[in-house]
Design a protein around this motif. Structure first.
Motif, PDB file in Angstrom:
ATOM      1  N   PRO A 179     -25.227  31.840  69.054  1.00  8.58           N
ATOM      2  CA  PRO A 179     -26.884  31.514  67.374  1.00  8.58           C
ATOM      3  C   PRO A 179     -26.572  32.952  67.325  1.00  8.58           C
ATOM      4  O   PRO A 179     -26.688  32.617  65.838  1.00  8.58           O
ATOM      5  N   VAL A 180     -26.113  33.609  67.899  1.00 10.74           N
ATOM      6  CA  VAL A 180     -26.285  35.029  67.348  1.00 10.74           C
ATOM      7  C   VAL A 180     -25.789  35.274  66.002  1.00 10.74           C
ATOM      8  O   VAL A 180     -25.414  35.895  65.346  1.00 10.74           O
ATOM      9  N   MET A 181     -24.275  35.147  66.713  1.00 12.49           N
ATOM     10  CA  MET A 181     -22.606  35.396  66.185  1.00 12.49           C
ATOM     11  C   MET A 181     -22.807  34.091  63.899  1.00 12.49           C
ATOM     12  O   MET A 181     -22.449  34.768  63.109  1.00 12.49           O
ATOM     13  N   GLU A 182     -23.465  33.229  63.983  1.00 13.72           N
ATOM     14  CA  GLU A 182     -23.881  32.316  63.547  1.00 13.72           C
ATOM     15  C   GLU A 182     -25.177  32.995  62.272  1.00 13.72           C
ATOM     16  O   GLU A 182     -25.166  33.029  61.268  1.00 13.72           O
ATOM     17  N   GLN A 183     -25.878  33.775  62.740  1.00 15.20           N
ATOM     18  CA  GLN A 183     -26.466  34.843  61.820  1.00 15.20           C
ATOM     19  C   GLN A 183     -25.775  35.725  61.222  1.00 15.20           C
ATOM     20  O   GLN A 183     -26.236  36.574  60.078  1.00 15.20           O
ATOM     21  N   GLN A 184     -24.334  35.732  61.463  1.00 15.15           N
ATOM     22  CA  GLN A 184     -23.301  36.668  61.148  1.00 15.15           C
ATOM     23  C   GLN A 184     -23.573  38.010  61.013  1.00 15.15           C
ATOM     24  O   GLN A 184     -23.261  39.696  59.994  1.00 15.15           O
ATOM     25  N   ASP A 185     -24.552  39.023  61.773  1.00 17.92           N
ATOM     26  CA  ASP A 185     -24.617  40.390  62.039  1.00 17.92           C
ATOM     27  C   ASP A 185     -23.626  40.250  63.272  1.00 17.92           C
ATOM     28  O   ASP A 185     -24.169  39.999  64.809  1.00 17.92           O
ATOM     29  N   THR A 186     -22.639  40.968  63.314  1.00 19.90           N
ATOM     30  CA  THR A 186     -21.665  41.139  64.612  1.00 19.90           C
ATOM     31  C   THR A 186     -21.964  41.755  65.200  1.00 19.90           C
ATOM     32  O   THR A 186     -21.453  42.189  66.327  1.00 19.90           O
ATOM     33  N   LEU A 187     -22.987  43.308  64.850  1.00 18.20           N
ATOM     34  CA  LEU A 187     -22.931  43.783  65.831  1.00 18.20           C
ATOM     35  C   LEU A 187     -24.809  43.107  66.869  1.00 18.20           C
ATOM     36  O   LEU A 187     -24.673  43.150  68.306  1.00 18.20           O
TER      37      LEU A 187
END
Length: 192
Positions: A83-91
């Protein structure tokens, strides 16, 4: 004479699941004490309190059990991190991965420093390849397959290094390090 009833399929599935869980737990326990190459099916089944023949109903050999254990852990991590990766925030994605591994330190330490790193690497490669096929917002100067290979291998090596430290770096520092090396330097991620 009373009619014999067969066990419901759900009971058989539950029993099979419990056997697999016991075998994965026993393998983790054994990996905490010895190398993968030194583990035998006989010792493992005794540790799991499962019959020797039962092992072979579920797995063809120890390698297949190791892959199953690695896949289970990776699936759990992906469930937390995707779910975090799908927000495209790599950090944030790196932070979520490091947090998951930190929260499951013993298991991941055994898997990555106890002889399962190649199984983990292969499973992560497959998942990353699948995910990269869906990822259209980021591009790289590297060919996709090489970028995936280098990023997964480098991430695993960084995690192994972290897990072997007598005093591990904080989660945030490792997440920033992985993000910097993988996404900023190696993949040179940028919006397409």
């Amino acid at each position: 004479m009373p009619e014999l009833k067969s066990k419901p399929k759900d009971t058989m599935g539950l029993r099979s699941q419990k056997s697999r869980e016991a075998l994965r737990g026993a393998l983790l326990s054994e990996l905490g004490e010895k190398t993968f190459q030194d583990i035998t099916v006989k010792e493992l089944t005794a540790n799991a309190r499962i019959g020797y023949a039962t092992f072979f109903r579920h797995y063809e050999g120890l390698d297949e059990l190791l892959v199953d254990l690695a896949k289970e852990q990776i699936d759990k991590m992906v469930y937390d991190v995707l779910p975090v990766m799908e927000q495209q925030d790599t950090l944030s994605a790196c932070r979520a991965m490091c947090t998951f591994i930190h929260d499951n330190w013993t298991v991941w330490s055994i898997l990555l420093t106890g002889g399962a790193s190649e199984s983990i690497r292969q499973e992560l490669m497959q998942l990353s390849t699948n995910y990269a096929g869906l990822q259209t917002q980021f591009s790289s100067t590297l060919p996709d397959d090489l970028g995936i290979t280098l990023s997964v291998s480098t991430t695993i090596e960084l995690l192994i290094w972290w897990l072997r430290q007598a005093e591990p770096h904080p989660i945030e520092e490792l997440a920033q390090l992985i993000n910097e090396i993988i996404h900023t330097r190696l993949l040179q991620s940028r919006k397409a």
